[in-house]
Write an enzyme that holds these catalytic residues in place. Structure first.
Site, PDB file in Angstrom:
ATOM      1  N   ASN A 208      -8.188  83.590 116.992  1.00 54.47           N
ATOM      2  CA  ASN A 208      -7.832  84.772 116.188  1.00 54.47           C
ATOM      3  C   ASN A 208      -7.260  85.835 117.122  1.00 54.47           C
ATOM      4  OD1 ASN A 208     -10.049  86.643 117.058  1.00 54.47           O
ATOM      5  ND2 ASN A 208     -11.286  84.981 116.226  1.00 54.47           N
ATOM      6  N   ASP A 276     -15.407  81.667 111.933  1.00 56.09           N
ATOM      7  CA  ASP A 276     -16.416  81.282 110.938  1.00 56.09           C
ATOM      8  C   ASP A 276     -16.534  79.765 110.829  1.00 56.09           C
ATOM      9  OD1 ASP A 276     -17.206  83.864 110.109  1.00 56.09           O
ATOM     10  OD2 ASP A 276     -15.270  84.092 109.109  1.00 56.09           O
ATOM     11  N   LYS A 286      -5.287  63.612 121.796  1.00 50.33           N
ATOM     12  CA  LYS A 286      -4.294  64.486 121.169  1.00 50.33           C
ATOM     13  C   LYS A 286      -3.802  63.822 119.876  1.00 50.33           C
ATOM     14  CE  LYS A 286       0.148  66.629 121.814  1.00 50.33           C
ATOM     15  NZ  LYS A 286       1.422  66.544 122.494  1.00 50.33           N
ATOM     16  N   PRO A 304     -22.415  78.531 113.456  1.00 53.99           N
ATOM     17  CA  PRO A 304     -23.635  79.332 113.322  1.00 53.99           C
ATOM     18  C   PRO A 304     -23.258  80.809 113.282  1.00 53.99           C
ATOM     19  CG  PRO A 304     -23.386  78.501 115.565  1.00 53.99           C
ATOM     20  CD  PRO A 304     -22.320  77.840 114.736  1.00 53.99           C
ATOM     21  N   ASP A 305     -23.977  81.590 112.495  1.00 51.63           N
ATOM     22  CA  ASP A 305     -23.749  83.035 112.467  1.00 51.63           C
ATOM     23  C   ASP A 305     -24.678  83.654 113.516  1.00 51.63           C
ATOM     24  OD1 ASP A 305     -23.825  85.828 111.889  1.00 51.63           O
ATOM     25  OD2 ASP A 305     -22.959  85.392 109.926  1.00 51.63           O
ATOM     26  N   ILE A 306     -24.090  84.073 114.623  1.00 53.51           N
ATOM     27  CA  ILE A 306     -24.890  84.539 115.769  1.00 53.51           C
ATOM     28  C   ILE A 306     -25.611  85.836 115.414  1.00 53.51           C
ATOM     29  CG2 ILE A 306     -24.800  85.103 118.228  1.00 53.51           C
ATOM     30  CD1 ILE A 306     -22.021  83.586 118.185  1.00 53.51           C
ATOM     31  N   PHE A 324     -20.490  94.145 113.611  1.00 52.21           N
ATOM     32  CA  PHE A 324     -19.197  94.726 113.270  1.00 52.21           C
ATOM     33  C   PHE A 324     -18.710  94.107 111.971  1.00 52.21           C
ATOM     34  CE2 PHE A 324     -17.291  97.417 116.594  1.00 52.21           C
ATOM     35  CZ  PHE A 324     -18.381  97.468 117.436  1.00 52.21           C
ATOM     36  N   LYS A 338     -22.737  93.357 103.939  1.00 54.10           N
ATOM     37  CA  LYS A 338     -22.889  92.516 105.140  1.00 54.10           C
ATOM     38  C   LYS A 338     -24.135  92.906 105.929  1.00 54.10           C
ATOM     39  CE  LYS A 338     -19.125  91.017 106.748  1.00 54.10           C
ATOM     40  NZ  LYS A 338     -17.765  91.001 107.272  1.00 54.10           N
ATOM     41  N   LYS A 342     -26.922  90.062 106.579  1.00 52.13           N
ATOM     42  CA  LYS A 342     -27.179  89.541 107.926  1.00 52.13           C
ATOM     43  C   LYS A 342     -28.519  90.030 108.478  1.00 52.13           C
ATOM     44  CE  LYS A 342     -22.472  88.590 108.973  1.00 52.13           C
ATOM     45  NZ  LYS A 342     -21.753  87.689 109.857  1.00 52.13           N
TER      46      LYS A 342
END
Ligand code: C5P
Length: 410
Positions: A208, A276, A286, A304-306, A324, A338, A342
Site C-alpha cells: 500500500n 488486511d 514465479k 491477524p489484526d495486531i 489509527f 473501530k 478493536k
C-alpha cells in the site's frame, strides 16, 4: 538537554572522520563536554591535536598508554561519560562491537562501558549492504545500540547509496535524544509503522502507499521525551529515526510476531498500514503467463489484526493502546466504531481521500477519539501531530520521570 553532559566520542578511521570535528564543536556549543578517543586508523584522517584543540580535552589513543592508565584507566574512561558516541563507525568497528572483540582502546571501551552507545555508521555502500555488516547491525540493534544514519548520497569513493555518515547536526540531535531526561525516561513504548508487503510469489507482492512518515515522526517524538522506543517497521520509504530500537519486518504476520516479542510496553502506538489480507496460497515459484492467456486467480486469507490482538490481551496489555483509522468517508463514525470494535483506548483518525494530500504528504489533520469523546486537531505537519500525541501519551501514562510502573522494561 546536552548541558553538563559528558560524551565519550570514539572516532573511527574513515573519510567522514573530518565531520566528527564539526560534531565536537556542535556538542560543545550545546553545552556538552567531549572526550575524544581516536582509533589508530582515525589518526590517518584527523590528528589527535585537532580533536584535542576542538574538545579542549586530552585525547586518548592507545590502550597501553601508561600515562593514561595511571591517570584514568580504560574502564574508568568508559564509565565516566553519560553516553558513548561512535562517529564514524566503520564496518570494522561495528564488526568488533557485534562480536565482542576488544583489541584496542576504542573496542575495549565499548565492551567495558555501562552507558548507552550511539553509532553513526559511515562506509562504502557495498560494505554497508554486505550481509556481514547487516548481520552486525541486527545484532547491535538487538543489543540496544542506537543508530544515527547512515544516509544516502554521493560518497567520497564515487559511488552512490546508503552508507554516508549522518550530518553532525543530526548526530548531535540523536545524542540529545539518547540523553533526553524527558517525562518518558525509562518507559518502554512500542510503535508500528510503514506498510506491510504480502507476497504473491517470490517476486511479486501486495503493498500500500503508506510512507511510514507519521509513525516515524511519532517514534522520534517519543524518543525525544526519553522513552525507550521499539520501532517495528514494514518496508517504509522514510528511514527510521535515530535513537530507537528498530525491528524490520515484511508481512503482517511478521509484524505481529515482532510486536509480541517486544512486549511488555507501557504504551503501544499502531501507526502501521497493515495489509488486511494476504494471498492464501503464496506460490513458491514465479507465476508464469500461459499460452492460453489464463488469468491467475488469487485467493485471500485474513491477516491477524495486531491492534485488536494487543488491545484485547488479558495479561500484559500495555496501559495505553493507540490505533489509527485512515478513512475516506464517514471518518468520525467509522473511527469511533473501530475504537469499540478493536478495544483500543484511543484512535487517531484521519481522512486519506486523495484530495487531502495526506497519504504520502508532510501534513495531517487528525481527530483524537477516546472514551470521553473526541478532539479535532487543526491541520499541521506530521511532526507536530507526533509531538502533540507524544505529549498526550506522556500525560496519560502519568509520566513522572520515575521508571518502574507496570508494563515497563526497567
Ligand atoms: O481495520 P483498520 O485496518 O482500518 O485499522 C487500522 C488500525 O489497526 C491501525 O492502527 C493499524 O495499525 C491497525 N491494524 C493492525 N493490524 C491489522 C490491521 C490494522 O494492527 N491487520
Amino acid at each position: 538537554m546536552l548541558a553538563g553532559k559528558r560524551i565519550l566520542l570514539i572516532i573511527g578511521g574513515g573519510v567522514a572522520a573530518f565531520k566528527s570535528l564539526t560534531l565536537i564543536r556542535i556538542l560543545r556549543e550545546r553545552g556538552a563536554s567531549v572526550v575524544p578517543v581516536l582509533t589508530p586508523a582515525a589518526r590517518e584522517f584527523v590528528t589527535p591535536l585537532s580533536a584535542s584543540a576542538l574538545a579542549a580535552e586530552r585525547v586518548y589513543t592507545e590502550l597501553f598508554d601508561l600515562t593514561g592508565e595511571a591517570e584514568m584507566g580504560h574502564i574508568e574512561l568508559s564509565r565516566d561519560a553519560d553516553l558513548v558516541v561512535v562517529a564514524p563507525a566503520t564496518a570494522d568497528l561495528l564488526g568488533k562491537m557485534a562480536n565482542g572483540l576488544a583489541n584496542d582502546l576504542a573496542s575495549t571501551v565499548l565492551m567495558a562501558t555501562d552507558k548507552r552507545v550511539l553509532v553513526a555508521p559511515a562506509m562504502n555502500v557495498r560494505m554497508w549492504q554486505h550481509p556481514a555488516t547487516q548481520r552486525n547491525v541486527a545484532t547491535l540493534t538487538g543489543d540496544g545500540v542506537l543508530f544515527a544514519g547512515p544516509t544516502e548520497g554521493a560518497m567520497a569513493c564515487g559511488e552512490f547509496g546508503p552508507g554516508r555518515m549522518a550530518e553532525p547536526e543530526e548526530i548531535a540531535n540523536a545524542t540529545r535524544d539518547a540523553l533526553a531526561d524527558g517525562p518518558l525516561r525509562g518507559r518502554h513504548v512500542l510503535v508500528t509503522s510503514g506498510p506491510t508487503h504480502e507476497p504473491i510469489d517470490p517476486v511479486r507482492y501486495i503493498a500500500n502507499r503508506s510512507s511510514g512518515a507519521q509513525g516515524t515522526a511519532i517514534a522520534r517524538a517519543l524518543a525525544g521525551l526519553g522513552a525507550e522506543v521499539t520501532f517495528v517497521t514494514g518496508p517504509a520509504e522514510v528511514p527510521p529515526p535515530a535513537g530507537v530500537r528498530v525491528v524490520r519486518v515484511e508481512t503482517a504476520r511478521d509484524m505481529l510476531a515482532a510486536v509480541q516479542d517486544a512486549l511488555p510496553a507501557a504504551a503501544a502506538v499502531f501507526a502501521a498500514a497493515v495489509a488486511d489480507w494476504r494471498v492464501a496460497s503464496q506460490s513458491g515459484n514465479k507465476i508464469k503467463k500461459d499460452a492460453a492467456g489464463t488469468l491467475p486467480q488469487l485467493d485471500f486469507a485474513e491477516n491477524p489484526d495486531i491492534l485488536a490482538t494487543v488491545s484485547q490481551m488479558q495479561t500484559g496489555r500495555p496501559a495505553l493502546v493507540v490505533g489509527f483509522a485512515a478513512e475516506t468517508d464517514d471518518v468520525i463514525a467509522s473511527a469511533t466504531a473501530k475504537r469499540a470494535r478493536k478495544g483500543c483506548d484511543w484512535i487517531v483518525a484521519n481522512d486519506v481521500s486523495p484530495e487531502t494530500g495526506i497519504m504520502g504528504g508532510s501534513e495531517n489533520a487528525v481527530h483524537l477519539i477516546h472514551a470521553d469523546g473526541r478532539e479535532d486537531w487543526p491541520r499541521m505537519t506530521k511532526d507536530l501531530v507526533a509531538a502533540k500525541l507524544a505529549a498526550r501519551i506522556a500525560i496519560a501514562l502519568g509520566a513522572t520521570g520515575e521508571p518502574g510502573e507496570q508494563g515497563d522494561t526497567t
